[in-house]
Design an enzyme around this catalytic site. Structure first.
Site, PDB file in Angstrom:
ATOM      1  N   LYS A  41      76.699 -55.541 -39.706  1.00 31.44           N
ATOM      2  CA  LYS A  41      76.401 -54.558 -38.650  1.00 31.44           C
ATOM      3  C   LYS A  41      76.469 -53.118 -39.195  1.00 31.44           C
ATOM      4  O   LYS A  41      75.604 -52.282 -38.902  1.00 31.44           O
ATOM      5  CB  LYS A  41      77.387 -54.747 -37.488  1.00 31.44           C
ATOM      6  CG  LYS A  41      77.400 -53.637 -36.464  1.00 31.44           C
ATOM      7  CD  LYS A  41      76.119 -53.540 -35.678  1.00 31.44           C
ATOM      8  CE  LYS A  41      76.161 -52.336 -34.758  1.00 31.44           C
ATOM      9  NZ  LYS A  41      74.870 -52.099 -34.123  1.00 31.44           N
ATOM     10  N   LEU A  72      85.373 -52.373 -28.245  1.00 28.24           N
ATOM     11  CA  LEU A  72      86.060 -51.086 -28.181  1.00 28.24           C
ATOM     12  C   LEU A  72      85.487 -50.170 -29.261  1.00 28.24           C
ATOM     13  O   LEU A  72      84.794 -50.648 -30.160  1.00 28.24           O
ATOM     14  CB  LEU A  72      87.570 -51.314 -28.384  1.00 28.24           C
ATOM     15  CG  LEU A  72      88.208 -52.278 -27.356  1.00 28.24           C
ATOM     16  CD1 LEU A  72      89.655 -52.575 -27.701  1.00 28.24           C
ATOM     17  CD2 LEU A  72      88.112 -51.700 -25.951  1.00 28.24           C
ATOM     18  N   PRO A  73      85.758 -48.858 -29.199  1.00 22.04           N
ATOM     19  CA  PRO A  73      85.107 -47.943 -30.149  1.00 22.04           C
ATOM     20  C   PRO A  73      85.350 -48.308 -31.614  1.00 22.04           C
ATOM     21  O   PRO A  73      84.407 -48.364 -32.405  1.00 22.04           O
ATOM     22  CB  PRO A  73      85.707 -46.588 -29.786  1.00 22.04           C
ATOM     23  CG  PRO A  73      86.082 -46.718 -28.343  1.00 22.04           C
ATOM     24  CD  PRO A  73      86.516 -48.136 -28.156  1.00 22.04           C
ATOM     25  N   LYS A  91      81.052 -43.266 -37.367  1.00 26.74           N
ATOM     26  CA  LYS A  91      82.046 -44.298 -37.716  1.00 26.74           C
ATOM     27  C   LYS A  91      81.364 -45.468 -38.423  1.00 26.74           C
ATOM     28  O   LYS A  91      81.872 -45.997 -39.422  1.00 26.74           O
ATOM     29  CB  LYS A  91      82.754 -44.755 -36.429  1.00 26.74           C
ATOM     30  CG  LYS A  91      83.660 -45.945 -36.521  1.00 26.74           C
ATOM     31  CD  LYS A  91      83.001 -47.245 -36.102  1.00 26.74           C
ATOM     32  CE  LYS A  91      82.433 -47.226 -34.691  1.00 26.74           C
ATOM     33  NZ  LYS A  91      81.705 -48.434 -34.341  1.00 26.74           N
TER      34      LYS A  91
HETATM   35  P1  NAD Z   1      82.223 -46.690 -25.120  1.00 23.12           P
HETATM   36  O1  NAD Z   1      83.023 -45.560 -25.643  1.00 23.12           O
HETATM   37  O2  NAD Z   1      81.156 -46.446 -24.114  1.00 23.12           O
HETATM   38  O3  NAD Z   1      83.183 -47.815 -24.505  1.00 23.12           O
HETATM   39  C1  NAD Z   1      84.403 -48.187 -25.060  1.00 23.12           C
HETATM   40  C2  NAD Z   1      85.355 -48.514 -23.915  1.00 23.12           C
HETATM   41  O4  NAD Z   1      86.592 -48.990 -24.474  1.00 23.12           O
HETATM   42  C3  NAD Z   1      85.703 -47.304 -23.044  1.00 23.12           C
HETATM   43  O5  NAD Z   1      85.412 -47.606 -21.685  1.00 23.12           O
HETATM   44  C4  NAD Z   1      87.195 -47.087 -23.304  1.00 23.12           C
HETATM   45  O6  NAD Z   1      87.878 -46.590 -22.168  1.00 23.12           O
HETATM   46  C5  NAD Z   1      87.637 -48.488 -23.654  1.00 23.12           C
HETATM   47  N1  NAD Z   1      88.886 -48.580 -24.427  1.00 23.12           N
HETATM   48  C6  NAD Z   1      89.258 -47.878 -25.518  1.00 23.12           C
HETATM   49  N2  NAD Z   1      90.459 -48.314 -25.971  1.00 23.12           N
HETATM   50  C7  NAD Z   1      90.843 -49.309 -25.150  1.00 23.12           C
HETATM   51  C8  NAD Z   1      91.986 -50.169 -25.096  1.00 23.12           C
HETATM   52  N3  NAD Z   1      92.967 -50.076 -26.009  1.00 23.12           N
HETATM   53  N4  NAD Z   1      92.040 -51.106 -24.115  1.00 23.12           N
HETATM   54  C9  NAD Z   1      91.043 -51.211 -23.193  1.00 23.12           C
HETATM   55  N5  NAD Z   1      89.941 -50.431 -23.194  1.00 23.12           N
HETATM   56  C10 NAD Z   1      89.855 -49.486 -24.160  1.00 23.12           C
HETATM   57  O7  NAD Z   1      81.611 -47.422 -26.425  1.00 23.12           O
HETATM   58  P2  NAD Z   1      80.343 -48.412 -26.497  1.00 23.12           P
HETATM   59  O8  NAD Z   1      79.128 -47.592 -26.668  1.00 23.12           O
HETATM   60  O9  NAD Z   1      80.445 -49.409 -25.414  1.00 23.12           O
HETATM   61  O10 NAD Z   1      80.645 -49.096 -27.913  1.00 23.12           O
HETATM   62  C11 NAD Z   1      81.669 -50.077 -28.080  1.00 23.12           C
HETATM   63  C12 NAD Z   1      81.504 -50.681 -29.476  1.00 23.12           C
HETATM   64  O11 NAD Z   1      80.192 -51.265 -29.578  1.00 23.12           O
HETATM   65  C13 NAD Z   1      81.596 -49.659 -30.617  1.00 23.12           C
HETATM   66  O12 NAD Z   1      82.212 -50.241 -31.731  1.00 23.12           O
HETATM   67  C14 NAD Z   1      80.145 -49.329 -30.900  1.00 23.12           C
HETATM   68  O13 NAD Z   1      79.967 -48.849 -32.223  1.00 23.12           O
HETATM   69  C15 NAD Z   1      79.484 -50.661 -30.655  1.00 23.12           C
HETATM   70  N6  NAD Z   1      78.061 -50.631 -30.293  1.00 23.12           N
HETATM   71  C16 NAD Z   1      77.576 -49.730 -29.378  1.00 23.12           C
HETATM   72  C17 NAD Z   1      76.224 -49.733 -29.073  1.00 23.12           C
HETATM   73  C18 NAD Z   1      75.636 -48.757 -28.065  1.00 23.12           C
HETATM   74  O14 NAD Z   1      74.391 -48.649 -28.013  1.00 23.12           O
HETATM   75  N7  NAD Z   1      76.415 -48.071 -27.260  1.00 23.12           N
HETATM   76  C19 NAD Z   1      75.354 -50.654 -29.662  1.00 23.12           C
HETATM   77  C20 NAD Z   1      75.868 -51.584 -30.562  1.00 23.12           C
HETATM   78  C21 NAD Z   1      77.234 -51.556 -30.868  1.00 23.12           C
END
Ligand code: NAD
Length: 300
Positions: A170, A67-68, A239
């Site tokens: 991370k 999740l974010p 973040k």
């Molecule tokens: P994103 O915003 O694309 O996806 C997050 C998902 O979580 C969304 O679909 C949202 O609807 C859902 N969500 C939020 N609150 C929720 C809840 N309470 N219950 C269920 N679902 C919920 O984000 P992302 O890019 O997939 O990133 C997710 C995590 O991974 C973050 O912490 C980010 O920093 C990390 N990350 C992302 C990347 C990348 O390249 N995108 C790479 C490494 C790490």
């Protein structure tokens, strides 16, 4: 053996990671706050969709959260309520706050739920191919239990310490990525003003000591092309810099350069508005310089 996995957060990363688990033969129950996202995943990829977090974790022996922020994870854990049964392993894969994750682990320990943190690096492309780098924090036994599940998503698994240690690692990794991006964009802007071709500069950097992940995989692809769609949000990178500063403060480590970097990423979020890709960060430096990168030399 972990066989049935509740997967909470079917976002940019969660979708391809959960798809890897479906492909590896795990029973995946998808759940996302956006209505129908889990349903679309089940329809297009496989597994089941749950209407909410409690329904997703019922009967699961492992729960993955991606999740974010840690705040979203805490909300999801609260929503799971008593459906989160004793003996379940919670694998927290978000790039979250080590302190917050330790708090969640402590609150669940009394209920017989073990928690490890397992944040990832490699972005959407490596999530799709199952080649993520996974940084693990937690008890050795819990980490070992999670390993067969994690192997379906990552090729580099490194146990770096107790709960929260993976997320500290991370955040520090992304702090370096964020700083490398910024200094690289400034170098391109200076070079362009001097008369150098920014695309040619990227080629030279990639054959020289200035090379980093941004010169290799971001500048031509997402900045000079003006696509700004790498699949990792600007707010998420800001973040991550904030989490790194939280770790710096908690360890009383002076980090003035890191603090400036965090402030610049946070400023870009305020200036450019919500929903931007992190590669749009270049536009902050461009506005400060009064110069747009690429000009007549844009690279597809
Ligand atoms: P994103 O915003 O694309 O996806 C997050 C998902 O979580 C969304 O679909 C949202 O609807 C859902 N969500 C939020 N609150 C929720 C809840 N309470 N219950 C269920 N679902 C919920 O984000 P992302 O890019 O997939 O990133 C997710 C995590 O991974 C973050 O912490 C980010 O920093 C990390 N990350 C992302 C990347 C990348 O390249 N995108 C790479 C490494 C790490």
């Amino acid at each position: 053996m972990l066989s049935r996995i509740a997967f909470i957060g079917i976002g940019n990363m969660g979708w391809p990671m959960a798809a890897r688990l479906v492909g590896a033969g795990f029973e995946v129950v998808a759940c996302d706050a956006v209505p129908d996202r889990a349903g679309r995943f089940a329809g297009e990829v496989g597994g089941e969709a749950a209407a909410d977090a409690a329904a997703a974790v019922r009967g699961a022996n492992a729960v993955i959260t991606i999740l974010p922020t840690s705040k979203h994870v805490a909300e999801a854990v609260t929503a799971m309520g008593d459906a989160l049964a004793s003996g379940t392993l919670l694998i927290e894969m978000s790039s979250g706050s080590p302190t917050a994750t330790r708090g969640i682990a402590e609150s669940l320990a009394g209920r017989g739920v073990a928690v490890i943190d397992a944040p990832v690096s490699g972005g959407v492309p490596k999530a799709k191919t199952g080649e993520l780098a996974i940084m693990l924090g937690g008890e050795a036994a819990a980490v070992a239990r999670a390993e067969p599940v994690l192997r379906a998503m990552g090729t580099s698994l490194t146990h770096v310490g107790g709960v929260g240690a993976g997320q500290a690692m991370k955040a520090l990794n992304n702090l370096m990525g964020a700083a490398g991006f910024l200094i690289g964009i400034e170098a391109l802007l200076i070079g362009q003003r001097f008369g150098l071709d920014p695309a040619l500069m990227v080629d030279v950097l990639n054959a020289s000591t200035g090379m980093n992940s941004s010169t290799q995989r971001k500048f031509k692809q997402f900045v000079l092309s003006r696509r700004f769609d790498a699949g990792f949000g600007l707010e998420l990178m800001a973040k991550d810099c904030s989490v790194a500063m939280e770790v710096a403060r908690d360890t009383a480590t002076p980090a003035p350069f890191a603090a400036l970097c965090r402030e610049m990423w946070a400023s870009a979020v305020a200036l450019l508005g919500p929903g931007q890709d992190h590669t749009a960060m270049a536009q902050l430096s461009e506005r400060l310089a009064g110069e747009t990168l690429g000009g007549g030399n844009r690279v597809a």
